[in-house]
Motif scaffolding. Structure first.
Motif, PDB file in Angstrom:
ATOM      1  N   ARG A 244       0.818  -1.215   0.000  1.00  0.00           N
ATOM      2  CA  ARG A 244       0.000   0.000   0.000  1.00  0.00           C
ATOM      3  C   ARG A 244       0.848   1.260   0.000  1.00  0.00           C
ATOM      4  NH1 ARG A 244      -4.396  -1.476  -1.992  1.00  0.00           N
ATOM      5  NH2 ARG A 244      -5.355   0.440  -1.258  1.00  0.00           N
ATOM      6  N   ARG A 245       2.025   1.176  -0.629  1.00  0.00           N
ATOM      7  CA  ARG A 245       2.905   2.343  -0.733  1.00  0.00           C
ATOM      8  C   ARG A 245       3.238   2.676  -2.189  1.00  0.00           C
ATOM      9  NH1 ARG A 245       7.789   0.897   3.258  1.00  0.00           N
ATOM     10  NH2 ARG A 245       8.569   2.881   2.444  1.00  0.00           N
ATOM     11  N   GLY A 246       2.601   2.020  -3.129  1.00  0.00           N
ATOM     12  CA  GLY A 246       2.847   2.300  -4.534  1.00  0.00           C
ATOM     13  C   GLY A 246       4.080   1.639  -5.106  1.00  0.00           C
ATOM     14  N   LEU A 247       4.689   0.723  -4.364  1.00  0.00           N
ATOM     15  CA  LEU A 247       5.961   0.163  -4.802  1.00  0.00           C
ATOM     16  C   LEU A 247       5.802  -0.769  -5.999  1.00  0.00           C
ATOM     17  CD1 LEU A 247       7.566  -0.657  -1.313  1.00  0.00           C
ATOM     18  CD2 LEU A 247       7.638   1.478  -2.626  1.00  0.00           C
ATOM     19  N   GLY A 248       4.747  -1.594  -6.002  1.00  0.00           N
ATOM     20  CA  GLY A 248       4.560  -2.538  -7.096  1.00  0.00           C
ATOM     21  C   GLY A 248       4.360  -1.839  -8.422  1.00  0.00           C
ATOM     22  N   LEU A 249       3.556  -0.789  -8.424  1.00  0.00           N
ATOM     23  CA  LEU A 249       3.316  -0.063  -9.661  1.00  0.00           C
ATOM     24  C   LEU A 249       4.577   0.652 -10.118  1.00  0.00           C
ATOM     25  CD1 LEU A 249       0.935   0.327 -11.558  1.00  0.00           C
ATOM     26  CD2 LEU A 249       0.456   2.486 -10.410  1.00  0.00           C
ATOM     27  N   ALA A 250       5.350   1.189  -9.173  1.00  0.00           N
ATOM     28  CA  ALA A 250       6.590   1.875  -9.531  1.00  0.00           C
ATOM     29  C   ALA A 250       7.605   0.906 -10.137  1.00  0.00           C
ATOM     30  CB  ALA A 250       7.184   2.554  -8.296  1.00  0.00           C
ATOM     31  N   VAL A 251       7.721  -0.292  -9.558  1.00  0.00           N
ATOM     32  CA  VAL A 251       8.648  -1.285 -10.104  1.00  0.00           C
ATOM     33  C   VAL A 251       8.180  -1.743 -11.487  1.00  0.00           C
ATOM     34  CG1 VAL A 251       9.480  -3.667  -9.810  1.00  0.00           C
ATOM     35  CG2 VAL A 251       9.601  -2.039  -7.915  1.00  0.00           C
ATOM     36  N   THR A 252       6.874  -1.935 -11.656  1.00  0.00           N
ATOM     37  CA  THR A 252       6.351  -2.319 -12.972  1.00  0.00           C
ATOM     38  C   THR A 252       6.650  -1.249 -14.010  1.00  0.00           C
ATOM     39  OG1 THR A 252       4.591  -3.608 -11.929  1.00  0.00           O
ATOM     40  CG2 THR A 252       4.284  -2.996 -14.231  1.00  0.00           C
ATOM     41  N   ALA A 253       6.473   0.018 -13.636  1.00  0.00           N
ATOM     42  CA  ALA A 253       6.786   1.112 -14.561  1.00  0.00           C
ATOM     43  C   ALA A 253       8.260   1.106 -14.927  1.00  0.00           C
ATOM     44  CB  ALA A 253       6.395   2.452 -13.931  1.00  0.00           C
ATOM     45  N   ALA A 254       9.117   0.841 -13.952  1.00  0.00           N
ATOM     46  CA  ALA A 254      10.553   0.812 -14.212  1.00  0.00           C
ATOM     47  C   ALA A 254      10.919  -0.330 -15.153  1.00  0.00           C
ATOM     48  CB  ALA A 254      11.322   0.682 -12.901  1.00  0.00           C
ATOM     49  N   LEU A 255      10.313  -1.504 -14.946  1.00  0.00           N
ATOM     50  CA  LEU A 255      10.586  -2.643 -15.814  1.00  0.00           C
ATOM     51  C   LEU A 255      10.100  -2.387 -17.234  1.00  0.00           C
ATOM     52  CD1 LEU A 255       9.615  -5.466 -13.313  1.00  0.00           C
ATOM     53  CD2 LEU A 255      11.908  -5.100 -14.275  1.00  0.00           C
ATOM     54  N   ALA A 256       8.917  -1.794 -17.355  1.00  0.00           N
ATOM     55  CA  ALA A 256       8.389  -1.496 -18.689  1.00  0.00           C
ATOM     56  C   ALA A 256       9.279  -0.485 -19.411  1.00  0.00           C
ATOM     57  CB  ALA A 256       6.960  -0.966 -18.580  1.00  0.00           C
ATOM     58  N   ALA A 257       9.724   0.534 -18.688  1.00  0.00           N
ATOM     59  CA  ALA A 257      10.599   1.537 -19.295  1.00  0.00           C
ATOM     60  C   ALA A 257      11.931   0.922 -19.702  1.00  0.00           C
ATOM     61  CB  ALA A 257      10.821   2.693 -18.317  1.00  0.00           C
ATOM     62  N   ASP A 258      12.462   0.048 -18.858  1.00  0.00           N
ATOM     63  CA  ASP A 258      13.731  -0.601 -19.180  1.00  0.00           C
ATOM     64  C   ASP A 258      13.581  -1.508 -20.401  1.00  0.00           C
ATOM     65  OD1 ASP A 258      16.582  -1.298 -18.197  1.00  0.00           O
ATOM     66  OD2 ASP A 258      15.642  -3.250 -18.451  1.00  0.00           O
ATOM     67  N   ALA A 259      12.463  -2.252 -20.458  1.00  0.00           N
ATOM     68  CA  ALA A 259      12.238  -3.131 -21.607  1.00  0.00           C
ATOM     69  C   ALA A 259      12.169  -2.329 -22.898  1.00  0.00           C
ATOM     70  CB  ALA A 259      10.952  -3.935 -21.396  1.00  0.00           C
ATOM     71  N   ARG A 260      11.419  -1.233 -22.872  1.00  0.00           N
ATOM     72  CA  ARG A 260      11.319  -0.387 -24.062  1.00  0.00           C
ATOM     73  C   ARG A 260      12.681   0.167 -24.455  1.00  0.00           C
ATOM     74  NH1 ARG A 260       6.157   2.126 -24.839  1.00  0.00           N
ATOM     75  NH2 ARG A 260       4.744   0.437 -25.467  1.00  0.00           N
ATOM     76  N   SER A 261      13.445   0.620 -23.472  1.00  0.00           N
ATOM     77  CA  SER A 261      14.730   1.249 -23.766  1.00  0.00           C
ATOM     78  C   SER A 261      15.736   0.258 -24.333  1.00  0.00           C
ATOM     79  CB  SER A 261      15.312   1.905 -22.504  1.00  0.00           C
ATOM     80  OG  SER A 261      15.805   0.943 -21.597  1.00  0.00           O
ATOM     81  N   ARG A 262      15.512  -1.037 -24.084  1.00  0.00           N
ATOM     82  CA  ARG A 262      16.429  -2.074 -24.537  1.00  0.00           C
ATOM     83  C   ARG A 262      15.926  -2.810 -25.778  1.00  0.00           C
ATOM     84  NH1 ARG A 262      20.370  -3.043 -20.829  1.00  0.00           N
ATOM     85  NH2 ARG A 262      20.707  -5.171 -21.538  1.00  0.00           N
ATOM     86  N   GLY A 263      14.903  -2.259 -26.417  1.00  0.00           N
ATOM     87  CA  GLY A 263      14.508  -2.771 -27.717  1.00  0.00           C
ATOM     88  C   GLY A 263      13.249  -3.592 -27.785  1.00  0.00           C
ATOM     89  N   ALA A 264      12.503  -3.693 -26.706  1.00  0.00           N
ATOM     90  CA  ALA A 264      11.262  -4.472 -26.731  1.00  0.00           C
ATOM     91  C   ALA A 264      10.126  -3.621 -27.276  1.00  0.00           C
ATOM     92  CB  ALA A 264      10.928  -4.996 -25.338  1.00  0.00           C
TER      93      ALA A 264
END
Length: 298
Positions: A244-264
């Protein structure tokens, strides 16, 4: 956001075919494939989460309860979970076969990141936590940062242990397991080869890990696994006491951004249920199909 131009997903059949090829390819880097006609059983080699059985790539014929039973017998022989995973729209006959074979089928929204989703840049080490708290969040403690975790990062052991604790206490409510339980889980995993196995996958470019870090440990973590321009976000879990601190959504956003930045060009995930799917929709994920998991009744 910097990185590859996202794939547009207007052709749903093309998208589902792309996901089907991914589902067949991604286990092969860490498992052997055993052929059971209309089904393929992936058997992990080395340490890590066990794999599953799924429809054989390219098979368009029938699948029977006897086919499922043969795979289940092999799974019992190997001492691995009797688990089957597939996309409902790609193999509609498998659900009936699995249920007639005595398995319980669970539905999960299968979601793909929209091509125009406004993600942040891929996080640098110790990047500030994005301002994406979950509904009902009670606030975040100072010092929490989203971080891409490298193979030699001292945070890696806790980044692998935290999701296991999260999945053992499923749901989104705040739970009891906290730092003491996390420290114990990290100690218990020392020397079993699991951290080294993931470190090797990171070095090989097969897995990427992100974590929300506080006090030198991961309070939330997850991974994405890139293959040929497609990546699935998997295993995102928050330490129950830190929910209940927003951590899961923040980590998901980070993973999605990293995937996009690496060619996905295609980034996707399976949500636990419709409530969780609505949270992921805030990041730009949209439902495209239904992921099914069949397993014995508890």
């Amino acid at each position: 956001m910097r990185g590859v131009t996202p794939t547009h997903h207007g052709d749903s059949r093309d998208l589902l075919d792309r996901l089907e090829r991914y589902y067949d390819a991604v286990p092969r880097s860490g498992a052997r494939a055993e052929d059971f006609g209309p089904l393929t059983l992936f058997v992990r080699e080395g340490e890590g989460w066990p794999y599953y059985a799924r429809p054989a790539l390219g098979h368009s014929g029938a699948v029977s309860a006897d086919d499922v039973a043969r795979v289940r017998a092999r799974q019992r022989e190997l001492g691995v979970p009797e688990s089957f995973e597939w996309v409902a729209e790609n193999a509609p006959a498998l659900r009936d076969a699995a249920e007639r074979a005595g398995l319980v089928v669970h539905e999960h929204p299968l979601m793909v990141l929209g091509p125009d989703a406004p993600l942040p840049d891929a996080p640098l080490p110790d990047a500030p936590l994005p301002d994406v708290p979950l509904p009902g969040a009670t606030g975040r403690a100072d010092g929490v940062a989203v971080r891409i975790v490298g193979p030699d990062d001292p945070v890696l052991p806790s980044a692998l242990a935290t999701p296991r604790l999260a999945f053992a206490d499923a749901g989104t409510r705040v739970g009891a397991a906290g730092r003491a339980e996390l420290d114990e889980a990290v100690r218990n995993s020392a020397g079993d080869g699991s951290v080294e196995a993931v470190a090797q996958r990171i070095r090989a470019g097969l897995s990427r890990v992100a974590a929300a870090v506080e006090g030198g440990v991961a309070l939330c973590a997850g991974q994405h696994q890139p293959v040929d321009g497609v990546s699935e976000i998997v295993g995102v879990g928050t330490l129950p006491a830190a929910r209940r601190r927003g951590l899961g959504l923040a980590v998901t956003a980070a993973l999605a951004a990293d995937a996009r930045s690496r060619g996905a060009g295609t980034v996707f995930l399976s949500a636990g249920d419709d409530d969780v799917a609505r949270i992921y929709a805030r990041l730009g994920f949209r439902r495209v199909a239904t992921a099914l998991i069949a397993e014995p009744a508890e």
